[in-house]
Design an enzyme around this catalytic site. Sequence first.
Site, mmCIF file in Angstrom:
data_model
loop_
_atom_site.group_PDB
_atom_site.id
_atom_site.type_symbol
_atom_site.label_atom_id
_atom_site.label_comp_id
_atom_site.label_asym_id
_atom_site.label_seq_id
_atom_site.Cartn_x
_atom_site.Cartn_y
_atom_site.Cartn_z
ATOM 1 C CD GLU A 35 -2.443 -1.115 2.821
ATOM 2 O OE1 GLU A 35 -2.347 -0.070 3.509
ATOM 3 O OE2 GLU A 35 -3.064 -2.119 3.214
ATOM 4 C CG ASP A 79 -2.963 7.436 8.466
ATOM 5 O OD1 ASP A 79 -2.920 6.199 8.403
ATOM 6 O OD2 ASP A 79 -3.229 8.161 7.496
#
EC number: 4.2.1.20
Length: 268
Positions: A50, A61
């Site tokens: 990814e 995140d």
Amino acid sequence: MASKLSAVLSAAKTENRAALIGYLPAGFPTVDGGIAAVKALIEGGCDVVEVGLPHSDPVLDGPTIQTADDIALRGGVRIKDVLRTVAEATAAYPGTAVLVMTYWNPVDRYGVARFAAELAAAGGAGVILPDLPVEESDEWRKAAGEHGLDTVFVVAPSSKDPRLAEVTTAGSGFVYAAAVMGVTGTRAAVGNLAEDLVARTRATTDLPVCVGLGVSNADQAAQVAAFADGVIVGSAFVQRILDAADEDAALAAVRGLAAELAEGVRRR
């Protein structure tokens, strides 16, 4: 005909193991350094990669990836650099499925059809879209389908069974199961919600279910590989680069961790 991503995941299943999926943001620590790091992931044993599109306002995140994104953004990374990262990784390692993981806003602003076409031209296998609601995904999925790209959606332990069915019906390639509630980051123990989420997700789909958020070593990878089709690792790779004294040390650390994790997913 199976998509590239489906073929890679199927090959891992044929070997009676989970796939290893590695994540790194493009442009980190530099564009060229990031390309070398993505290649190091593959050299170490990642089946799928990814490539993150750095974003100034991440939702999923945690602090480690936010730090890397900030370094990339301050370095001037652009979507063309993300696409170049995909293209160079795919050209060097054509047997690896390379995805882009991105929040929706950059794709929307860039142009949905344009992004899909250029990602496909770069050899990309698909996109992971953690913040795009399934109900608003028709335009993207149509463009992706026209270019043979998979669309991976994220499910969480809080997802109710009817919602899981909606998400898995719309997605392709695999289902990204967030193992813990909260943002990304390595953890001392893999969340105990993961196995239940995988079982509930599998009840709604034949797609592989891959687990991310928290894995940082071979033992944890083996633990997740026992019940998931793929093990996703991101923050641990980013941390190895942040901790390295120089680029050579960073690449060696990334390659070494990938090899350790690749051993872990084969223990089942």
